[in-house]
Write an enzyme that holds these catalytic residues in place. Sequence first.
Site, mmCIF file in Angstrom:
data_model
loop_
_atom_site.group_PDB
_atom_site.id
_atom_site.type_symbol
_atom_site.label_atom_id
_atom_site.label_comp_id
_atom_site.label_asym_id
_atom_site.label_seq_id
_atom_site.Cartn_x
_atom_site.Cartn_y
_atom_site.Cartn_z
ATOM 1 N N SER A 67 -27.019 -25.207 -21.668
ATOM 2 C CA SER A 67 -26.105 -26.226 -22.186
ATOM 3 C C SER A 67 -25.312 -26.958 -21.109
ATOM 4 O O SER A 67 -24.734 -28.002 -21.379
ATOM 5 C CB SER A 67 -25.131 -25.598 -23.190
ATOM 6 N N LYS A 137 -17.925 -24.724 -20.840
ATOM 7 C CA LYS A 137 -18.126 -26.147 -21.118
ATOM 8 C C LYS A 137 -17.214 -26.963 -20.196
ATOM 9 O O LYS A 137 -16.361 -26.425 -19.494
ATOM 10 C CB LYS A 137 -17.779 -26.489 -22.576
#
Length: 290
Positions: A67, A137
Amino acid sequence: MTDGPRGPGDQGPGDQGPGGTPPPASRPARGQRSFWKELPILIGIALVLALLIKTFLVQAFSIPSASMQNTLTMGDRVLVDKLTPWFGSEPERGEVVVFHDPDNWLAGEPTTDPNALQTFLSWIGLMPSAEEKDLIKRVVGVGGDTVECKGTGPLKVNGKALDETSYVYAGNTPCSVDDQGGQFTVKVPEGSLWVMGDHRQNSRDSRYNQADKNQGMVPVDEVIGRAVVVAWPVNHWSNLPVPDTFDQADLNSSSAAAGVLSVAPQGAAFAGAVPFVLWHRRRVSAARTR
């Protein structure tokens, strides 16, 4: 008159103890403790230091998914700064952060079953923990920001377009065209973050968790720290700086407030040092006039 030379076993008057008693026998020198006796102590100290470092300074985390490609690839080990938040600093736009799962974002993700050695090494911080449900993230919006995606992009923060070519995965568009969350306009509440993966079309981030109890936001209290270095493998060594696009002077009006937060600990330390310096100078001055 002087006595003749004394033999090794002879005693003179000065060699006697109080009341003419013989002097106490000297204690033999204490032998040095063997390495094997000291080894458990050294291991104990090392474990305590490792636990303190893991708890308050730096912790290693493993990247389990794609990701964050190409900034981070599967199998990378990153070092996370856990010290800065202790001084009141909060995550800023552009930083890569590790945080606890806010509300079951990792539902359905496979979990590993570590062996005893892996469990022990993760407990002392020498290996990432397989039991902790953490994510990594990039921070896109902080408290007070308005973040929006329309069409394929660009991603906008407070109406300012971000140039994300330096970190968004090659071939991805900054915004995803879908009806599951890829198109959005959100206002980030104070004390929260809006986070997105660099592999935009392969990241279940804030966009796709807007139905949870935080509306896709990550509470600042859930942040473990900022990822600052890719430490392993060796050929991936690099730091993780904030991209230049987040340095736009007019990105928002709250940047000045963020700057105050980041320098507050240093300012407090300086203010606390001033009285001590003045007191010391007065003592030196008084001593010179005596």
